[in-house]
Design a protein around this motif. Sequence first.
Motif, short mmCIF file in Angstrom:
data_model
loop_
_atom_site.label_atom_id
_atom_site.label_comp_id
_atom_site.label_asym_id
_atom_site.label_seq_id
_atom_site.Cartn_x
_atom_site.Cartn_y
_atom_site.Cartn_z
N UNK A 133 0.82 -1.22 0.00
CA UNK A 133 0.00 0.00 0.00
C UNK A 133 0.85 1.26 0.00
N UNK A 134 1.97 1.24 0.74
CA UNK A 134 2.85 2.40 0.76
C UNK A 134 3.42 2.72 -0.61
N UNK A 135 3.86 1.69 -1.30
CA UNK A 135 4.38 1.89 -2.66
C UNK A 135 3.27 2.34 -3.61
N UNK A 136 2.09 1.77 -3.44
CA UNK A 136 0.94 2.17 -4.26
C UNK A 136 0.67 3.66 -4.10
N UNK B 33 6.46 10.81 -12.73
CA UNK B 33 7.68 11.27 -13.41
C UNK B 33 8.56 10.09 -13.79
N UNK B 34 9.39 10.35 -14.79
CA UNK B 34 10.32 9.31 -15.24
C UNK B 34 11.26 8.91 -14.09
N UNK B 35 11.67 9.90 -13.30
CA UNK B 35 12.56 9.62 -12.17
C UNK B 35 11.88 8.68 -11.18
N UNK B 39 12.91 4.87 -9.97
CA UNK B 39 13.06 4.47 -8.57
C UNK B 39 12.28 3.19 -8.30
N UNK B 40 11.04 3.15 -8.81
CA UNK B 40 10.23 1.95 -8.60
C UNK B 40 10.87 0.76 -9.33
N UNK B 45 13.14 -4.57 -9.87
CA UNK B 45 14.18 -5.45 -10.43
C UNK B 45 14.92 -6.16 -9.30
N UNK B 46 15.12 -5.47 -8.20
CA UNK B 46 15.79 -6.10 -7.06
C UNK B 46 14.96 -7.31 -6.58
N UNK B 47 13.65 -7.17 -6.53
CA UNK B 47 12.78 -8.29 -6.11
C UNK B 47 12.78 -9.39 -7.18
N UNK B 48 12.76 -8.98 -8.42
CA UNK B 48 12.72 -9.96 -9.52
C UNK B 48 13.96 -10.84 -9.53
N UNK B 49 15.08 -10.28 -9.13
CA UNK B 49 16.32 -11.07 -9.12
C UNK B 49 16.21 -12.26 -8.17
#
Lengths: 166, 157
Positions: A133-136, B33-35, B39-40, B45-49
């Motif tokens: 939820x925080x990321x959302x 924003x693109x930035x 960040x997301x 990608x860190x989780x996907x690894x």
Amino acid sequence: MAFVATSTKSINVTFEDRDGNESIVSFFAPGSAVTADVETFATGTLITRLSALTNATIRRVTMTHTFENDAFAQPPEESDVERKGVWVWQASDRTTSKNEIPSLKNTLVIDGTDTINTVHADVVAFYNMMVDTGLWDVYGMGNYRGIKLIGTKSAPKKIHRSSSKG
Amino acid sequence: MLTAHARAFVSIAFEDREGNRRNTSLTFPFSLSEAQIHTYMDLWIDRIRGISNAEIRHYIITHTFEEEGESTADIDTDLYSYFALYLSNGSDYDCIWIPGAKRELLETEGQYAGVRLDAARPDVAAILLGLADITAFIVTPEGDPFPSTFVVGGLAV
């Protein structure tokens, strides 16, 4: 590892005739250009100038920017993009959407089944991120309709289509 | 009027040992924003690894604007009829292709009647000079400055 912007951003303009047939023409903006400036140019100046020369409808303007992995490492031998982990997500409006993650690690699949081990720490970490939820609240990553993901509709599965590795 | 899609689209390309690629995708609010997307994506990608042993080759961010409603194109629009506007920088040239060419802008007399833009007409010349607004912004596919002098006629924009 970092993802580095390519030297150009693509601007694809779709022209449409009276019968709905389409033709796409590509332009390129500097990769360093601010996205908002590219959008302003593409949806303003560009289509205004093009419209003076065409009697087609400009149906669509799509801007894409590619970010390349600048430290691409050779994947391990067991990697296979046809072996996918499939998550069917349920959104807060009860609709569903699907993510297929290529080259799911075999160690995450319960032996003798195609079911993904949902208590494995790495699977839990991925799941938690997708429904966080925080990321959302900050990033709004939801399904294709922009609805927050709240969980999975069914147990995630491994699928494996035919590939060079069979 | 072109309207922004509600969502920005990110396509992520995974690559295995043999170089085979498959994509998966995510969507974000168009206004993000693109930035913030980057960040997301770093987090994602860190989780996907943890769950994929393919490498991520690249990801592509796409923003789309669309004209809603019925086509307003002229009944005689021909998408196979192009203006090919060749521009040079003296040593190299590039081209702007424009489908659905307005035939009323073409020469009406002489050997190029119905084939070449009638740049001698003030209204057509004004349209061509207006292309300076495009060539000043765009670049070649390689990222170099776009040429700005017409190959035929030498009109500089």
